[in-house]
Scaffold this motif. Structure first.
Motif, PDB file in Angstrom:
ATOM      1  N   GLU A  12       0.857  -1.198   0.000  1.00 24.00           N
ATOM      2  CA  GLU A  12       0.000   0.000   0.000  1.00 24.00           C
ATOM      3  C   GLU A  12       0.884   1.235   0.000  1.00 24.00           C
ATOM      4  N   ASP A  13       0.643   2.161  -0.924  1.00 22.98           N
ATOM      5  CA  ASP A  13       1.480   3.360  -1.010  1.00 22.98           C
ATOM      6  C   ASP A  13       1.025   4.493  -0.094  1.00 22.98           C
ATOM      7  N   GLU A  14      -0.191   4.454   0.402  1.00 25.47           N
ATOM      8  CA  GLU A  14      -0.661   5.498   1.326  1.00 25.47           C
ATOM      9  C   GLU A  14      -0.213   5.133   2.737  1.00 25.47           C
ATOM     10  N   LEU A  15       0.735   5.899   3.274  1.00 22.46           N
ATOM     11  CA  LEU A  15       1.368   5.578   4.550  1.00 22.46           C
ATOM     12  C   LEU A  15       0.367   5.420   5.689  1.00 22.46           C
ATOM     13  N   ILE A  16      -0.591   6.319   5.796  1.00 17.48           N
ATOM     14  CA  ILE A  16      -1.563   6.254   6.902  1.00 17.48           C
ATOM     15  C   ILE A  16      -2.395   4.972   6.817  1.00 17.48           C
ATOM     16  N   VAL A  17      -2.824   4.621   5.615  1.00 20.07           N
ATOM     17  CA  VAL A  17      -3.596   3.381   5.427  1.00 20.07           C
ATOM     18  C   VAL A  17      -2.724   2.177   5.783  1.00 20.07           C
ATOM     19  N   SER A  18      -1.481   2.188   5.317  1.00 16.67           N
ATOM     20  CA  SER A  18      -0.562   1.085   5.574  1.00 16.67           C
ATOM     21  C   SER A  18      -0.326   0.882   7.069  1.00 16.67           C
ATOM     22  N   ILE A  19      -0.030   1.961   7.767  1.00 16.70           N
ATOM     23  CA  ILE A  19       0.254   1.865   9.205  1.00 16.70           C
ATOM     24  C   ILE A  19      -0.982   1.419   9.984  1.00 16.70           C
ATOM     25  N   SER A  20      -2.109   2.073   9.741  1.00 14.91           N
ATOM     26  CA  SER A  20      -3.304   1.759  10.537  1.00 14.91           C
ATOM     27  C   SER A  20      -3.809   0.347  10.268  1.00 14.91           C
ATOM     28  N   LEU A  21      -3.848  -0.056   9.000  1.00 17.14           N
ATOM     29  CA  LEU A  21      -4.364  -1.386   8.705  1.00 17.14           C
ATOM     30  C   LEU A  21      -3.386  -2.477   9.139  1.00 17.14           C
ATOM     31  N   SER A  22      -2.083  -2.244   9.001  1.00 19.26           N
ATOM     32  CA  SER A  22      -1.137  -3.276   9.430  1.00 19.26           C
ATOM     33  C   SER A  22      -1.207  -3.475  10.946  1.00 19.26           C
ATOM     34  N   ARG A  23      -1.476  -2.404  11.687  1.00 21.33           N
ATOM     35  CA  ARG A  23      -1.661  -2.545  13.145  1.00 21.33           C
ATOM     36  C   ARG A  23      -2.883  -3.409  13.455  1.00 21.33           C
ATOM     37  N   ILE A  24      -3.968  -3.149  12.752  1.00 21.31           N
ATOM     38  CA  ILE A  24      -5.196  -3.928  12.965  1.00 21.31           C
ATOM     39  C   ILE A  24      -4.959  -5.396  12.613  1.00 21.31           C
ATOM     40  N   LEU A  25      -4.338  -5.641  11.454  1.00 21.04           N
ATOM     41  CA  LEU A  25      -4.076  -7.016  11.019  1.00 21.04           C
ATOM     42  C   LEU A  25      -3.133  -7.740  11.974  1.00 21.04           C
ATOM     43  N   SER A  26      -2.184  -7.012  12.549  1.00 21.49           N
ATOM     44  CA  SER A  26      -1.233  -7.607  13.497  1.00 21.49           C
ATOM     45  C   SER A  26      -1.915  -8.114  14.763  1.00 21.49           C
ATOM     46  N   GLY A  27      -3.107  -7.610  15.039  1.00 19.44           N
ATOM     47  CA  GLY A  27      -3.858  -8.098  16.185  1.00 19.44           C
ATOM     48  C   GLY A  27      -4.441  -9.481  15.968  1.00 19.44           C
ATOM     49  N   THR A  28      -4.578  -9.889  14.700  1.00 17.33           N
ATOM     50  CA  THR A  28      -5.187 -11.179  14.376  1.00 17.33           C
ATOM     51  C   THR A  28      -4.180 -12.171  13.792  1.00 17.33           C
ATOM     52  N   PHE A  29      -3.215 -11.663  13.047  1.00 21.90           N
ATOM     53  CA  PHE A  29      -2.293 -12.536  12.322  1.00 21.90           C
ATOM     54  C   PHE A  29      -0.868 -12.394  12.852  1.00 21.90           C
ATOM     55  N   ALA A  30      -0.097 -13.488  12.789  1.00 17.40           N
ATOM     56  CA  ALA A  30       1.240 -13.543  13.387  1.00 17.40           C
ATOM     57  C   ALA A  30       2.213 -12.539  12.779  1.00 17.40           C
ATOM     58  N   GLU A  31       2.170 -12.373  11.457  1.00 21.16           N
ATOM     59  CA  GLU A  31       3.163 -11.507  10.816  1.00 21.16           C
ATOM     60  C   GLU A  31       2.530 -10.713   9.680  1.00 21.16           C
ATOM     61  N   VAL A  32       2.757  -9.402   9.695  1.00 19.10           N
ATOM     62  CA  VAL A  32       2.292  -8.521   8.620  1.00 19.10           C
ATOM     63  C   VAL A  32       3.513  -7.788   8.074  1.00 19.10           C
ATOM     64  N   ILE A  33       3.834  -8.071   6.828  1.00 17.41           N
ATOM     65  CA  ILE A  33       4.961  -7.427   6.151  1.00 17.41           C
ATOM     66  C   ILE A  33       4.374  -6.341   5.268  1.00 17.41           C
ATOM     67  N   THR A  34       4.948  -5.141   5.300  1.00 15.95           N
ATOM     68  CA  THR A  34       4.424  -4.062   4.474  1.00 15.95           C
ATOM     69  C   THR A  34       5.452  -3.641   3.425  1.00 15.95           C
ATOM     70  N   ALA A  35       4.933  -3.133   2.318  1.00 17.00           N
ATOM     71  CA  ALA A  35       5.765  -2.560   1.253  1.00 17.00           C
ATOM     72  C   ALA A  35       4.993  -1.387   0.674  1.00 17.00           C
ATOM     73  N   GLU A  36       5.720  -0.327   0.257  1.00 20.50           N
ATOM     74  CA  GLU A  36       5.028   0.888  -0.179  1.00 20.50           C
ATOM     75  C   GLU A  36       4.824   1.004  -1.682  1.00 20.50           C
ATOM     76  N   ASP A  37       5.279   0.034  -2.454  1.00 19.49           N
ATOM     77  CA  ASP A  37       4.993   0.034  -3.892  1.00 19.49           C
ATOM     78  C   ASP A  37       5.170  -1.386  -4.421  1.00 19.49           C
ATOM     79  N   GLY A  38       4.771  -1.585  -5.662  1.00 17.14           N
ATOM     80  CA  GLY A  38       4.810  -2.921  -6.237  1.00 17.14           C
ATOM     81  C   GLY A  38       6.202  -3.510  -6.359  1.00 17.14           C
ATOM     82  N   LEU A  39       7.197  -2.693  -6.670  1.00 18.01           N
ATOM     83  CA  LEU A  39       8.571  -3.204  -6.773  1.00 18.01           C
ATOM     84  C   LEU A  39       9.052  -3.746  -5.432  1.00 18.01           C
TER      85      LEU A  39
END
Length: 123
Positions: A12-39
């Motif tokens: 996800e390239d939108e930093l706020i969306v990436s941070i907030s959603l990865s925090r939420i997902l981390s509450g349910t799933f063991a590991e959330v890896i983020t990247a800010e673009d397709g490459l």
């Protein structure tokens, strides 16, 4: 409630969306890896072998459609869920054409997204 032993790649390239959603997902799933673009997402996919991929469609450097095509060449079975602000039929058809299993329209509903993730993972 214990976390599910699932590794998610979230591109996800939108930093706020990436941070907030990865925090939420981390509450349910063991590991959330983020990247800010397709490459960077493709590089992370190669390094981490996630159980599922969530990717924005419109991003700089490499969009989610191209990312999905490249991931499909590496792993034809990993579930990929597209995230987009567009609900135009053309976008939805393009997502299906590159092998995405589902599409979630922004603004994101975290509860719905978690349910969709769980639908596409083995028990």
């Amino acid at each position: 409630m214990s976390k599910k032993p699932i590794k998610i790649l979230f591109v996800e390239d939108e930093l706020i969306v990436s941070i907030s959603l990865s925090r939420i997902l981390s509450g349910t799933f063991a590991e959330v890896i983020t990247a800010e673009d397709g490459l960077k997402g493709l590089e992370a996919f190669r390094k981490t072998s996630p159980n599922i991929v969530l990717t924005d469609i419109r991003m700089p450097k490499m969009d989610g459609l191209e990312l999905s095509k490249r991931i499909r060449e590496l792993d034809p079975k990993v579930p990929i869920i597209g995230i987009t602000a567009s609900n135009e039929e053309e976008t939805l058809l393009a997502c299906k054409a590159v092998g995405m299993v589902d599409i979630v329209i922004k603004p994101l509903n975290a509860t719905l997204l978690i349910k969709k993730i769980l639908m596409f993972l083995p028990e």
